[in-house]
Design an enzyme around this catalytic site. Sequence first.
Site, PDB file in Angstrom:
ATOM      1  N   ARG A 108      43.393  32.917  45.397  1.00  0.00           N
ATOM      2  CA  ARG A 108      44.077  34.215  45.264  1.00  0.00           C
ATOM      3  C   ARG A 108      44.678  34.521  46.620  1.00  0.00           C
ATOM      4  O   ARG A 108      43.931  34.669  47.599  1.00  0.00           O
ATOM      5  CB  ARG A 108      43.077  35.286  44.831  1.00  0.00           C
ATOM      6  N   HIS A 135      50.191  35.621  37.884  1.00  0.00           N
ATOM      7  CA  HIS A 135      48.761  35.587  37.577  1.00  0.00           C
ATOM      8  C   HIS A 135      48.597  34.807  36.264  1.00  0.00           C
ATOM      9  O   HIS A 135      48.289  35.382  35.210  1.00  0.00           O
ATOM     10  CB  HIS A 135      48.226  37.018  37.451  1.00  0.00           C
ATOM     11  N   GLN A 138      45.468  35.058  33.925  1.00  0.00           N
ATOM     12  CA  GLN A 138      45.443  36.328  33.204  1.00  0.00           C
ATOM     13  C   GLN A 138      46.342  36.252  31.962  1.00  0.00           C
ATOM     14  O   GLN A 138      45.941  36.649  30.868  1.00  0.00           O
ATOM     15  CB  GLN A 138      45.916  37.458  34.131  1.00  0.00           C
ATOM     16  N   ASP A 231      49.944  47.782  33.740  1.00  0.00           N
ATOM     17  CA  ASP A 231      49.165  47.383  34.913  1.00  0.00           C
ATOM     18  C   ASP A 231      49.350  48.481  35.965  1.00  0.00           C
ATOM     19  O   ASP A 231      50.199  49.373  35.804  1.00  0.00           O
ATOM     20  CB  ASP A 231      49.652  46.010  35.436  1.00  0.00           C
ATOM     21  N   CYS A 271      45.238  44.360  32.266  1.00  0.00           N
ATOM     22  CA  CYS A 271      44.529  43.250  32.919  1.00  0.00           C
ATOM     23  C   CYS A 271      43.289  43.735  33.661  1.00  0.00           C
ATOM     24  O   CYS A 271      42.377  42.957  33.904  1.00  0.00           O
ATOM     25  CB  CYS A 271      45.466  42.528  33.869  1.00  0.00           C
ATOM     26  N   ARG A 299      38.943  35.993  29.646  1.00  0.00           N
ATOM     27  CA  ARG A 299      39.199  35.256  30.899  1.00  0.00           C
ATOM     28  C   ARG A 299      38.208  34.098  31.027  1.00  0.00           C
ATOM     29  O   ARG A 299      38.566  33.004  31.463  1.00  0.00           O
ATOM     30  CB  ARG A 299      39.055  36.195  32.116  1.00  0.00           C
TER      31      ARG A 299
HETATM   32  N1  NVA Z   1      49.039  43.686  39.770  1.00  0.00           N
HETATM   33  C1  NVA Z   1      47.652  43.792  40.162  1.00  0.00           C
HETATM   34  C2  NVA Z   1      46.811  42.911  39.316  1.00  0.00           C
HETATM   35  C3  NVA Z   1      45.334  42.884  39.636  1.00  0.00           C
HETATM   36  C4  NVA Z   1      44.559  41.944  38.752  1.00  0.00           C
HETATM   37  C5  NVA Z   1      47.520  43.427  41.628  1.00  0.00           C
HETATM   38  O1  NVA Z   1      48.155  42.452  42.065  1.00  0.00           O
HETATM   39  O2  NVA Z   1      46.824  44.118  42.355  1.00  0.00           O
HETATM   40  N1   CP Z   2      42.465  41.065  36.120  1.00  0.00           N
HETATM   41  C1   CP Z   2      41.964  40.547  37.262  1.00  0.00           C
HETATM   42  O1   CP Z   2      42.399  39.507  37.761  1.00  0.00           O
HETATM   43  O2   CP Z   2      40.948  41.273  37.797  1.00  0.00           O
HETATM   44  P1   CP Z   2      40.260  41.048  39.220  1.00  0.00           P
HETATM   45  O3   CP Z   2      41.224  41.504  40.267  1.00  0.00           O
HETATM   46  O4   CP Z   2      39.023  41.887  39.149  1.00  0.00           O
HETATM   47  O5   CP Z   2      39.959  39.580  39.377  1.00  0.00           O
END
Ligand code: NVA
Ligand code: CP
Length: 311
Positions: A108, A135, A138, A231, A271, A299
Amino acid sequence: MRSLKGRDLLSISDLTRDEIIHILEVARLFKTRYYAGEKIIPVLKGKSLAMIFQKPSTRTRVSFEVAMYELGGHALYLNWNDLQLGRGETIADTARTLSRYVNGITARVLRHLDLVELAQYASIPVINALSDLEHPCQALADVFTIWEKKGKYEGIKIAFIGDGSDNVLHSLLLACSKLGINVVIATPPGYEPRPEILKSAEESAIRSGSTIDIIRDPENAVKAADVIYTDVWVSMGQEVEREKRIRDLSRYRVSLDLIKLAKGDVIFMHCLPARRGEEVDNEVIDGKWSVVWDQAENRLHVQKAVLALLL
Ligand code: NVA
Ligand code: CP
């Protein structure tokens, strides 16, 4: 269909329609056996997964770690700043080193290009656990959830309400357009999907016969929708833009009034994590429409399929 073994998963664009369907079918097998009491299926016995995180995570981290355990393998949680990466060791050298110890890397990252570089220098599969651009894990769980709840992909209409340049939406858009799911995005000017994502999705949509529409009006977007998705307005790494984003996106909240304009059997997806009261109201996320907990659970099953096939 090419074998998935040894491949990277950085973007949904890395997968063909048939490969996505194959992953989802394997995920269904894992889920069915899970509910039949067979949680441990040790197809990855003796294999290890390095999980690099440059940003926080609840679902992704836990579902990958539990998936590796239940597949008979081992997962290592590695915070970016605790690795020598945090002190300036290069991404390339980190990739070369980890490739000598483990069988796969999930990462990540703040910058998608860092993930591309990691994959370039790693000799083992690299899986995107969220970047600023996409992502994909997801999105695979999301289309799996839609398949589970609606029994099909083709002809389903999904309305995405909110930030059209969101990483989760990018992957979802790419996946839906490959599978024949129609997507309507309601977003303000300046928040449209990145041009390269939109172009790729439009090419897939032509092949699958699905549609993509980007409009301003959330009320119009949800008309006849089977799925409403949203989201957060402020993603990780965008905190400095918080005030402007809240101002620009305030009209794009999924409220009770909005969801009532969709089909009677519409489902609500997110998500997670959610900012309750911002992009979604409590009555919606806690209401009869919401499938967010099944979506989060999926997931685990879908990532088991991804890991089993790639590693
Ligand atoms: N768009 C959000 C998704 C988190 C799973 C982020 O990048 O923070
Ligand atoms: N949806 C998702 O990826 O959640 P986290 O940020 O908790 O991993």
